[in-house]
Design an enzyme around this catalytic site. Structure first.
Site, PDB file in Angstrom:
ATOM      1  N   TYR A 101      -5.795  13.697  33.607  1.00 10.08           N
ATOM      2  CA  TYR A 101      -6.926  13.827  32.692  1.00 10.08           C
ATOM      3  C   TYR A 101      -7.579  12.464  32.537  1.00 10.08           C
ATOM      4  CZ  TYR A 101      -9.366  14.477  28.215  1.00 10.08           C
ATOM      5  OH  TYR A 101     -10.316  14.544  27.223  1.00 10.08           O
ATOM      6  N   GLU A 189     -15.782  14.111  30.599  1.00  8.96           N
ATOM      7  CA  GLU A 189     -14.376  14.457  30.785  1.00  8.96           C
ATOM      8  C   GLU A 189     -14.153  15.016  32.192  1.00  8.96           C
ATOM      9  OE1 GLU A 189     -11.868  16.751  27.580  1.00  8.96           O
ATOM     10  OE2 GLU A 189     -12.604  18.196  29.034  1.00  8.96           O
TER      11      GLU A 189
END
Ligand code: GDP
Ligand code: MN
Length: 386
Positions: A101, A189
């Protein structure tokens, strides 16, 4: 403003971040054709402004164009978090070795963009934060210098042991920061950023939120807005010049000024209620804005009572009163309304409202208590402090 995944991927790609090819289609047949061009094994992904598409069945990995057609058909008929899926992205399937991530958000506490990474990728970061917070690594970026190479590499090593992957991840992070800066994004993101079985690093998902205040000077980004994919109430509010955010409660709030709107929501909660929305009609004097605001609030079935809280400065209370009378003439209210007005032209406002059969209060506490009680169904008055 939310971008679609395919739009966010284009931005990342332009900044040199490795992203698989993709085609956006609106029919199952076109999905099949795209899968054929990509050699069969593809991922079909719902393009909606909602996270957790995977869990909702909106991301499907398939092996053949026939399967791609079938899943595209199913996904194009889906609604994810109240948003109908109108487009799907078809992208070649990747053989994933590991998922991580990487994100940059503008953080209020440090008052800086913060780079946040985790080797626990592919799942919601909120879940990682709850279960394994030690798996999240952060660095606050000084906007004077940007994300420095050594900072990025240090975080790269929290994702990968070997130098080559750590360096590649660090390069993605630095490029992501440039993308955030260039787009005026409040969030970007990549989840997951994957390594493939043949050792490559790829961004498989992308989410970018552009700060609305940046759109004026970035017409090319403003043009990416997909009104058909946004919640209808938010579109209507924006077109009417209102600032509106839907929330989960039952007290519909109509307030002038963002600060007063926040204070009103706090007080609703203090007296045991839940605001159904944040709504700022702004500082202008315009009955039409009040009509639009009431239209939006009354369209929300969850609203059990409406609370007006107006502090007349530049906003004139009589204009708001006229707006309320006009609106309720056009569409009769089915829920109780509590009106609190004070300030500029307050007496005139009270006269207008009384004549139309409404009562008006000047005390904010009293108005909020009454609205909370009305929303809870005991017909006004009372209401006790939490
Ligand atoms: P989200 O659920 O909205 O975040 O959608 P994502 O694009 O992140 O997809 C969800 C998950 O699907 C990812 O975390 C991956 O595990 C999986 N996925 C996405 N693309 C591929 C792919 O090309 N190959 C494989 N094997 N899995 C994929
Ligand atoms: Mn994702």
């Amino acid at each position: 403003m939310n971008l679609h995944e395919y739009q966010a991927r284009d931005i990342l790609r332009r900044h040199g971040i490795p992203v698989p090819d993709g085609e956006v289609v609106t029919t199952a047949a076109a999905a099949r054709a795209a899968a054929e061009r990509m050699g069969g094994a593809v991922v079909v992904k719902a393009q909606v402004h909602a996270g957790g598409r995977g869990k909702a069945g909106g991301v499907r990995v398939v092996k053949t164009p026939t399967e791609a057609e079938a899943v595209a058909e199913a996904i194009l008929g889906m609604t994810i978090k109240d948003l109908p899926v109108q487009k799907v992205l078809v992208t070649p399937a990747v053989d994933i070795a590991s998922e991580s991530y990487v994100a940059i958000i503008v953080d209020r506490v440090s008052q800086r963009p913060v780079l946040m990474v985790s080797p626990a990728g592919g799942i919601d970061i909120e879940e990682v934060a709850a279960r394994a917070p030690q798996q999240i690594h952060r660095v606050a970026i000084d906007p004077r210098y940007g994300l420095l190479a050594h900072q990025a590499l240090a975080l790269g090593f929290t994702l990968h042991r070997d130098l080559q992957h750590a360096r590649a991840a660090a390069a993605v992070m630095q490029r992501l920061y440039t993308a955030v800066y260039d787009a005026g994004a409040s969030l970007a993101e990549i989840n997951p950023l994957v390594t493939t079985s043949d050792g490559k690093l790829l961004a498989l998902d992308a989410k970018i939120v552009v700060d609305d205040n940046e759109l004026e000077r970035r017409p090319e980004l403003a043009a990416l807005r997909d009104v058909s994919a946004e919640a209808p109430a938010e579109v209507r509010a924006r077109e009417a010049g209102l600032t509106f955010i839907k929330l989960v409660g039952t007290v519909g709030c109509c307030v002038n000024g963002a600060g007063l709107a926040m204070a009103t929501m706090d007080l609703v909660k203090y007296y045991g209620g839940e605001p159904a929305n944040f709504l700022d009609i702004g500082g202008s004097s315009n009955p039409q804005k009040v009509v639009s605001a009431l239209q939006i609030i009354t369209a929300d079935r969850a609203v059990k009572a409406i609370l007006f809280n107006i502090f007349g400065g530049i906003t004139r209370c009589d204009d708001v009163a006229n707006g309320i009378v006009q609106a309720t003439g056009q569409f009769p209210l089915i829920v109780p309304i509590v009106i609190r007005l004070t300030g500029t032209n307050e007496l005139e406002a009270v006269r207008i409202l009384t004549k139309a059969g409404f009562s008006a209060l000047t005390d904010m506490d009293e108005a909020v208590k009454q609205a909370v009680a009305a929303a809870q169904g005991d017909g006004g008055g009372g209401g006790t402090a939490a």
